[in-house]
Write an enzyme that holds these catalytic residues in place. Structure first.
Site, PDB file in Angstrom:
ATOM      1  N   PHE A   8       1.356  -3.029   4.091  1.00 53.52           N
ATOM      2  CA  PHE A   8       1.178  -2.660   5.502  1.00 53.52           C
ATOM      3  C   PHE A   8      -0.287  -2.309   5.724  1.00 53.52           C
ATOM      4  CE2 PHE A   8       2.355  -0.135   9.394  1.00 53.52           C
ATOM      5  CZ  PHE A   8       3.020  -1.154  10.042  1.00 53.52           C
ATOM      6  N   LYS A 125      -2.594 -15.227  -1.016  1.00 58.68           N
ATOM      7  CA  LYS A 125      -3.035 -16.504  -1.583  1.00 58.68           C
ATOM      8  C   LYS A 125      -2.677 -16.674  -3.061  1.00 58.68           C
ATOM      9  CE  LYS A 125      -6.117 -14.916   0.868  1.00 58.68           C
ATOM     10  NZ  LYS A 125      -7.270 -14.317   1.511  1.00 58.68           N
ATOM     11  N   LYS A 224      -8.007 -20.941  -1.604  1.00 59.86           N
ATOM     12  CA  LYS A 224      -7.559 -21.781  -0.478  1.00 59.86           C
ATOM     13  C   LYS A 224      -7.651 -23.270  -0.811  1.00 59.86           C
ATOM     14  CE  LYS A 224      -8.671 -18.148   2.780  1.00 59.86           C
ATOM     15  NZ  LYS A 224      -9.769 -17.468   3.439  1.00 59.86           N
TER      16      LYS A 224
HETATM   17  N1  HSE Z   1     -11.167 -12.442   3.011  1.00 59.49           N
HETATM   18  C1  HSE Z   1     -10.715 -13.626   3.654  1.00 59.49           C
HETATM   19  C2  HSE Z   1     -11.869 -14.231   4.444  1.00 59.49           C
HETATM   20  C3  HSE Z   1      -9.556 -13.304   4.545  1.00 59.49           C
HETATM   21  O1  HSE Z   1     -12.892 -13.566   4.614  1.00 59.49           O
HETATM   22  O2  HSE Z   1     -11.765 -15.373   4.874  1.00 59.49           O
HETATM   23  C4  HSE Z   1      -8.797 -14.493   5.029  1.00 59.49           C
HETATM   24  O3  HSE Z   1      -8.187 -15.179   3.970  1.00 59.49           O
END
Ligand code: HSE
Length: 340
Positions: A8, A125, A224
Site C-alpha cells: 500500500f 516487475k 521492462k
Molecule cells: N521507477 C520506475 C520509473 C517506475 O521511474 O519508470 C515505473 O516502473
C-alpha cells in the site's frame, strides 16, 4: 469485486484514491462495485475486514501517521502471506516493491493467491521479468486472470496494445524510453539541476523505485525489456542475461556537450528478433535532437513498435507516477470484472 492489497505504497494508494474518486461512476457505468477486504503492507501494517474496509479512512491514516495503525478498530496482526492464505477476496492487487533479482516476496504472493483461486493484477516487475511463463501457466491451471498492464509504462497502454490490437502483426522490434526516473533526471540536469537534486525530486514525485539504484543503474528499464521479451516474443531470458548500462556515468558536462553537437542523451531499452533468437539491451544513447525520442522529456516514456503490418507504431505517455500507475491496476480490474 472484493480486493486484497499486497503493498500500500505509492502505487497501491494511487489505485485506492482512484477507487474512492471513481467508485460511484464505475458502478454506474459498468455495474461493478469494488470492496476492499484487506490491506497488507510491510511498512504500514495490515487491515482486514471481510465486510469491507473504508478506503478513504485507510488513506487518511497513512497520510497522517505513515501507518495503518490509525485506522479505527483493531488492526490485523498477521503478515501478507497469511492474509492471502485466509482472506475472503476475489482479486489480489500485488503492488509491493520490485526485486528483479529474486522476484520476491511478490512472486510468492501471486502464486499463493492463484492457488486460492484469486485473480491477480500487479505492477511488480520482478515476478514478470523472472517467472512470466510459470505464472501465466499457473493462472491458466487455476482458471484465473493474471494481468500486469502497469509493469511497462505505467497506465499508458502498451501491453494491452501489443497483446490485443497488434495480435495479428509480426513484431520485429520494440525500442524506447522505459524509465521515468532517469528521463526525468536527464531532463532536469540539462536545465541545470544537479544529479542529486533531480533524483530527490523524482523520489518525491513517486517516480523512483523504493531503492532508486534500480532506476539509475538501468535495472528498471532492463526488467521492462525482459518483460517485453518474455510476453511478446516468448523469450525465457532473465534480466541480467541482457546488456545493461544506466545513467550514472553521464555528467552535466557531457549533457551540455552533446547538446552542442545537436544530440541528447536518452536511456534506451530495446528488444528485437535476430535470426531465431531474441536480443535485448538497455544503454544510454546520444539521440539526434530531430529524432522523435529526443523530445520525450520528464517522466514521460515512449515506445516504438516495429511491425510487419503497420510499420512503426509509437506510443508516448506517462511512464511512472502515483495516479498513472494506479490507473493501470484499475484497467486490469475492469477487465477482470468483464467490463472490457
Ligand atoms: N521507477 C520506475 C520509473 C517506475 O521511474 O519508470 C515505473 O516502473
Amino acid at each position: 469485486m472484493r480486493l486484497l492489497f499486497a503493498g500500500f505504497g505509492t502505487v497501491g494508494q494511487g489505485l485506492a484514491e482512484l477507487l474512492v474518486e471513481k467508485g460511484a461512476f464505475l458502478s454506474k457505468r459498468y455495474g461493478i462495485d469494488f470492496t476492499t477486504t484487506g490491506i497488507a503492507d510491510p511498512r504500514l501494517g495490515s487491515l482486514y475486514n471481510p465486510s469491507g474496509l473504508d478506503l478513504e479512512k485507510a488513506l487518511v491514516a497513512v497520510r497522517d501517521n505513515q501507518s495503518l495503525a490509525g485506522y479505527p478498530g483493531d488492526g490485523y496482526k498477521k503478515g501478507t502471506l497469511e492474509m492471502i492464505g485466509e482472506a475472503e477476496a476475489d482479486v489480489l492487487i500485488e503492488a509491493t516493491y520490485t526485486d528483479i533479482k529474486t522476484g520476491e516476496p511478490a512472486t510468492s504472493h501471486i502464486r499463493n493467491a492463484m492457488e486460492r483461486g484469486m485473480h491477480v493484477t500487479t505492477t511488480n516487475k520482478g515476478p514478470l521479468a523472472l517467472f512470466y511463463q510459470d505464472l501465466a501457466g499457473r493462472a491458466a491451471t487455476s482458471n484465473v486472470r493474471f494481468l500486469f498492464e502497469g509493469t511497462v509504462m505505467s497506465g499508458t497502454p502498451v501491453l494491452n496494445l501489443l497483446r490485443e490490437t497488434l495480435a495479428g502483426s509480426d513484431i520485429r522490434e520494440i525500442k524506447g524510453i522505459l524509465n521515468g526516473t532517469t528521463n526525468y533526471i536527464l531532463t532536469r540536469m540539462e536545465e541545470g539541476m544537479s544529479y542529486g537534486d533531480a533524483l530527490n525530486k523524482a523520489q518525491e514525485l513517486g517516480y523512483a523505485e523504493a531503492v532508486p539504484d534500480a532506476d539509475v543503474l538501468g535495472w528498471d528499464a532492463l526488467a521492462k525489456v525482459t518483460i517485453l521479451a518474455r510476453v511478446v516474443f516468448g523469450a525465457t531470458g532473465n534480466p541480467f542475461d541482457y546488456f545493461c548500462e544506466g545513467i550514472t556515468k553521464i555528467t552535466a558536462g557531457a549533457i551540455s556537450k552533446a547538446k552542442d553537437r545537436g544530440k541528447r542523451y536518452k536511456l534506451i531499452g530495446k528488444v528485437w528478433k535476430e535470426g531465431s533468437g531474441v536480443k535485448a539491451s538497455v544503454q544510454p544513447e546520444e539521440v539526434d535532437l530531430t529524432h522523435p525520442l529526443a523530445g520525450v522529456m520528464g517522466a514521460t516514456n515512449a515506445l516504438t513498435i516495429t511491425t510487419d503490418t503497420l510499420g512503426d507504431v509509437t506510443v508516448v505517455g506517462p511512464g511512472a507516477g502515483r495516479t498513472e500507475t494506479g490507473y493501470s491496476l484499475l484497467i486490469d480490474l475492469l477487465k477482470i470484472g468483464g467490463a472490457l
